[in-house]
Design a protein around this motif. Structure first.
Motif, mmCIF file in Angstrom:
data_model
loop_
_atom_site.group_PDB
_atom_site.id
_atom_site.type_symbol
_atom_site.label_atom_id
_atom_site.label_comp_id
_atom_site.label_asym_id
_atom_site.label_seq_id
_atom_site.Cartn_x
_atom_site.Cartn_y
_atom_site.Cartn_z
ATOM 1 N N UNK A 129 6.826 10.887 -2.905
ATOM 2 C CA UNK A 129 5.997 10.606 -4.082
ATOM 3 C C UNK A 129 5.123 9.372 -3.844
ATOM 4 N N UNK A 130 5.763 8.303 -3.401
ATOM 5 C CA UNK A 130 5.051 7.048 -3.196
ATOM 6 C C UNK A 130 4.013 7.165 -2.080
ATOM 7 N N UNK A 131 4.371 7.846 -1.003
ATOM 8 C CA UNK A 131 3.485 7.971 0.146
ATOM 9 C C UNK A 131 2.201 8.717 -0.199
ATOM 10 N N UNK A 132 2.318 9.769 -0.990
ATOM 11 C CA UNK A 132 1.141 10.567 -1.320
ATOM 12 C C UNK A 132 0.108 9.740 -2.071
ATOM 13 N N UNK A 133 0.573 8.936 -3.007
ATOM 14 C CA UNK A 133 -0.345 8.132 -3.813
ATOM 15 C C UNK A 133 -0.778 6.870 -3.076
ATOM 16 N N UNK A 134 0.163 6.185 -2.468
ATOM 17 C CA UNK A 134 -0.142 4.898 -1.833
ATOM 18 C C UNK A 134 -1.021 5.033 -0.590
ATOM 19 N N UNK A 135 -0.808 6.102 0.179
ATOM 20 C CA UNK A 135 -1.513 6.229 1.457
ATOM 21 C C UNK A 135 -2.762 7.093 1.421
ATOM 22 N N UNK A 136 -2.989 7.793 0.307
ATOM 23 C CA UNK A 136 -4.117 8.731 0.273
ATOM 24 C C UNK A 136 -4.980 8.556 -0.972
#
Length: 264
Positions: A129-136
């Protein structure tokens, strides 16, 4: 919109349909004639370039029907879906997750290398969840779209209402006139696009890795040149009577003159 997760099925069995296409299209814009994107690449319809296998220069100064734009968008989106199925091979996902992942891939082309996908497949949901928003979510303009894709993938919340933004004018320098934006309903056109079988002709091998059925060509574009009938071709090489006379009369007079002077 309403939270509707749906049943999870093997990723290889999910097909693109009008609901999925509407979700992707809701984040995009449609321009019915060819324009230049921010870096000068020829683009048409829903952000399509020649990389799809369908040459878009044919639409320079030639706006197409909304149905034709949606037909080719549906065709291209179906090809992009292959990479999504490959990325989730061996895993069960819902239709909502498939739509979110396809939207992400249409926008980034990165479904095969995105860390959030790997985290989700490893069962690390919170980290995914965090990676999708934070990195993209860069540039900032894309953050809203990424949040909607995140909510659809992880919470089953569809966001589209059946409409897309259309820019109705293209300037002389082939850039969109941003002041011409309007919201148009494309539900009927996308439903029609997925209800028929298209048997078009390809310009070249498609990209990204898609062996494609084919997208329809614009009716205004000729396919193969019409052969010239042999009789017509022969006629084009015939000299008119006056040209034959102009050629042979001086020769005849020259011979006659030579014969006359020889007599003396």
């Amino acid at each position: 919109m309403t939270k509707t997760a749906g049943a999870a099925v093997d990723a290889s069995t999910i097909a693109v349909d009008s609901q999925v296409a509407l979700e992707v299209g809701g984040h995009e814009a449609v321009i019915r004639q060819t324009y230049k994107d921010s870096v000068g690449v020829m683009t048409w319809s829903v952000g399509m370039t020649n990389a799809t296998g369908h040459h878009v220069e044919r639409y320079v100064g030639k706006p197409q029907t909304l149905q034709h734009c949606m037909d080719i968008f549906a065709w291209a989106l179906t090809n992009y879906a292959r990479a999504v199925r490959k990325a989730f091979a061996g895993h069960k996902i819902t239709k909502a997750q498939f739509a979110a992942a396809l939207s992400f891939h249409w926008n980034t082309g990165a479904i095969g290398r995105a860390e959030w996908v790997k985290l989700w497949k490893a069962g690390k949901i919170k980290e995914g969840r965090a990676s999708m928003v934070d990195n993209w979510s860069k540039p900032a303009e894309i953050a809203g779209r990424r949040k909607k894709e995140h909510d659809l993938f992880f919470d089953g919340k569809w966001s589209n209402d059946g409409t897309m933004t259309e820019y109705t004018r293209v300037k002389a320098n082939m850039t969109p006139d941003w002041s011409s934006a309007k919201r148009v309903n494309v539900s009927a056109e996308l439903k029609a696009a997925f209800s028929k079988v298209m048997i078009p002709a390809m310009d070249k091998d498609p990209e990204p890795d898609a062996p494609v059925p084919v997208p329809t060509l614009s009716p205004a574009v000729p396919t193969t040149p019409t052969p010239i009938p042999a009789s017509t071709a022969a006629e084009r090489h015939k000299w008119p009577v006056w040209l034959w006379l102009a050629f042979f009369i001086p020769i005849a007079l020259a011979f006659a003159g030579a014969f006359f002077w020889k007599g003396f």
